[in-house]
Write a protein that holds these residues in place. Sequence first.
Motif, PDB file in Angstrom:
ATOM      1  N   ASN A 182       0.830  -1.208   0.000  1.00  0.00           N
ATOM      2  CA  ASN A 182       0.000   0.000   0.000  1.00  0.00           C
ATOM      3  C   ASN A 182       0.864   1.257   0.000  1.00  0.00           C
ATOM      4  OD1 ASN A 182      -2.434  -1.376   0.022  1.00  0.00           O
ATOM      5  ND2 ASN A 182      -2.671  -1.284   2.236  1.00  0.00           N
ATOM      6  N   ALA A 185       2.459   1.695  -3.451  1.00  0.00           N
ATOM      7  CA  ALA A 185       1.458   2.125  -4.430  1.00  0.00           C
ATOM      8  C   ALA A 185       1.145   3.614  -4.260  1.00  0.00           C
ATOM      9  CB  ALA A 185       0.179   1.298  -4.279  1.00  0.00           C
ATOM     10  N   ALA A 186       1.024   4.073  -3.008  1.00  0.00           N
ATOM     11  CA  ALA A 186       0.759   5.491  -2.756  1.00  0.00           C
ATOM     12  C   ALA A 186       1.924   6.354  -3.192  1.00  0.00           C
ATOM     13  CB  ALA A 186       0.456   5.704  -1.277  1.00  0.00           C
ATOM     14  N   LEU A 218      -3.933   4.813   4.631  1.00  0.00           N
ATOM     15  CA  LEU A 218      -3.980   3.993   3.418  1.00  0.00           C
ATOM     16  C   LEU A 218      -4.790   2.714   3.608  1.00  0.00           C
ATOM     17  CD1 LEU A 218      -0.153   4.111   2.555  1.00  0.00           C
ATOM     18  CD2 LEU A 218      -1.928   5.704   1.794  1.00  0.00           C
ATOM     19  N   SER A 219      -5.602   2.416   2.618  1.00  0.00           N
ATOM     20  CA  SER A 219      -6.200   1.094   2.470  1.00  0.00           C
ATOM     21  C   SER A 219      -6.346   0.844   0.971  1.00  0.00           C
ATOM     22  CB  SER A 219      -7.545   0.990   3.189  1.00  0.00           C
ATOM     23  OG  SER A 219      -8.428   1.997   2.751  1.00  0.00           O
ATOM     24  N   SER A 220      -6.658  -0.380   0.595  1.00  0.00           N
ATOM     25  CA  SER A 220      -6.617  -0.686  -0.839  1.00  0.00           C
ATOM     26  C   SER A 220      -7.512  -1.859  -1.203  1.00  0.00           C
ATOM     27  CB  SER A 220      -5.184  -1.008  -1.262  1.00  0.00           C
ATOM     28  OG  SER A 220      -4.755  -2.214  -0.631  1.00  0.00           O
ATOM     29  N   TYR A 223      -6.919  -5.018  -7.798  1.00  0.00           N
ATOM     30  CA  TYR A 223      -7.669  -4.773  -9.036  1.00  0.00           C
ATOM     31  C   TYR A 223      -7.357  -5.864 -10.046  1.00  0.00           C
ATOM     32  CZ  TYR A 223      -9.424  -2.726 -13.318  1.00  0.00           C
ATOM     33  OH  TYR A 223     -10.106  -2.519 -14.490  1.00  0.00           O
ATOM     34  N   ALA A 243      -3.365  -2.396  -7.802  1.00  0.00           N
ATOM     35  CA  ALA A 243      -4.076  -1.864  -6.642  1.00  0.00           C
ATOM     36  C   ALA A 243      -4.894  -0.639  -6.993  1.00  0.00           C
ATOM     37  CB  ALA A 243      -3.076  -1.507  -5.545  1.00  0.00           C
ATOM     38  N   ARG A 244      -6.048  -0.523  -6.331  1.00  0.00           N
ATOM     39  CA  ARG A 244      -6.820   0.720  -6.291  1.00  0.00           C
ATOM     40  C   ARG A 244      -6.771   1.191  -4.844  1.00  0.00           C
ATOM     41  NH1 ARG A 244     -12.596  -0.421  -8.999  1.00  0.00           N
ATOM     42  NH2 ARG A 244     -12.740   1.849  -9.009  1.00  0.00           N
ATOM     43  N   LEU A 245      -6.377   2.427  -4.629  1.00  0.00           N
ATOM     44  CA  LEU A 245      -6.177   2.938  -3.284  1.00  0.00           C
ATOM     45  C   LEU A 245      -7.410   3.662  -2.757  1.00  0.00           C
ATOM     46  CD1 LEU A 245      -2.533   4.325  -3.545  1.00  0.00           C
ATOM     47  CD2 LEU A 245      -3.285   2.226  -2.416  1.00  0.00           C
ATOM     48  N   LEU A 247      -7.901   6.421  -0.043  1.00  0.00           N
ATOM     49  CA  LEU A 247      -7.008   7.336   0.669  1.00  0.00           C
ATOM     50  C   LEU A 247      -7.788   8.331   1.516  1.00  0.00           C
ATOM     51  CD1 LEU A 247      -4.491   8.118  -2.212  1.00  0.00           C
ATOM     52  CD2 LEU A 247      -4.330   6.342  -0.457  1.00  0.00           C
ATOM     53  N   ARG A 258     -10.361   6.317  -6.797  1.00  0.00           N
ATOM     54  CA  ARG A 258     -10.759   4.986  -7.256  1.00  0.00           C
ATOM     55  C   ARG A 258     -10.675   4.819  -8.757  1.00  0.00           C
ATOM     56  NH1 ARG A 258     -16.505   4.770  -4.542  1.00  0.00           N
ATOM     57  NH2 ARG A 258     -16.345   6.961  -5.187  1.00  0.00           N
TER      58      ARG A 258
END
Length: 274
Positions: A182, A185-186, A218-220, A223, A243-245, A247, A258
């Motif tokens: 996560n 990815a961010a 952060l969470s995710s 995908y 990943a789709r975050l 935030l 998203r």
Amino acid sequence: MRTTVRRHLGKVVAGAAVAVAATAAMIAITLPGTAGAEGTGGGSGERTAAGQQGGTGQQGGSAAVAPGVVEQAPAEGERGTGRDPLTDDEIARVERVALSRQLFDAGQDVDGDRGPQLLGVDLAEPEADEVDDPSAPRRAEVTFYDYKDDTLVTRTVNLDTGKVEATGSGQGVQPPLSRAENTEAAALLIADPLGAGLRADYQDATGKELTSPEQLQLSSMVYRAVPGAQPAAFDQCGIHRCARLLLKVKNGPWIDTRSLVIDLSTRKVAALTR
């Protein structure tokens, strides 16, 4: 992209205020049987709301209340038993056992460093013939993701013998992303041109520049490619780690990202088509 989602806490705050007011009212009420206790000097033994008895000569005071005591959690042992959750010592031990030299040298993590990405350690289910056996060995499943060839690797470690009993691997299996994934990815999204809206929304919400994932909660979601719903760059999502975050500004509003997908395998960001 510039849409922010704010949480409305009015009802929660109002409810808390009512609860506090009700508690204050209850404290102000004197328990039955205390009226006329003052000045009698009698030994009737009637007790006031303050916890005093008549005849003591101490009227209008309040009894001392012992301070609350918070008990410490019991010390965790090095080893659990039966279906007890894995202890910190067991988790550290099975991580070392599961990550063999060969697996470390051949693998790659989400940052591109040597060694596969650790995803998690869980207590393994007992074998079918061990379900009712109280002396059955405890086992742990350690899960890695190898970004070098997009392979999920699972190793089962016997906690009694300290040996790897089974190894499994495969592609197209995408468990939830780890905290490290996560964060990466961010970081990729913040640095990408498509992260401009995210950076602007953060600036609007805080008055500060967004430069690090540490500034966000952060969470995710993993995908997977959906035919016709994404650019060709994401046709491999599901085989690749994508990943789709979700935030949120720390102590602030949500920021909707998203529509953006981060392919951690290729380290690319793209926007979903509608």
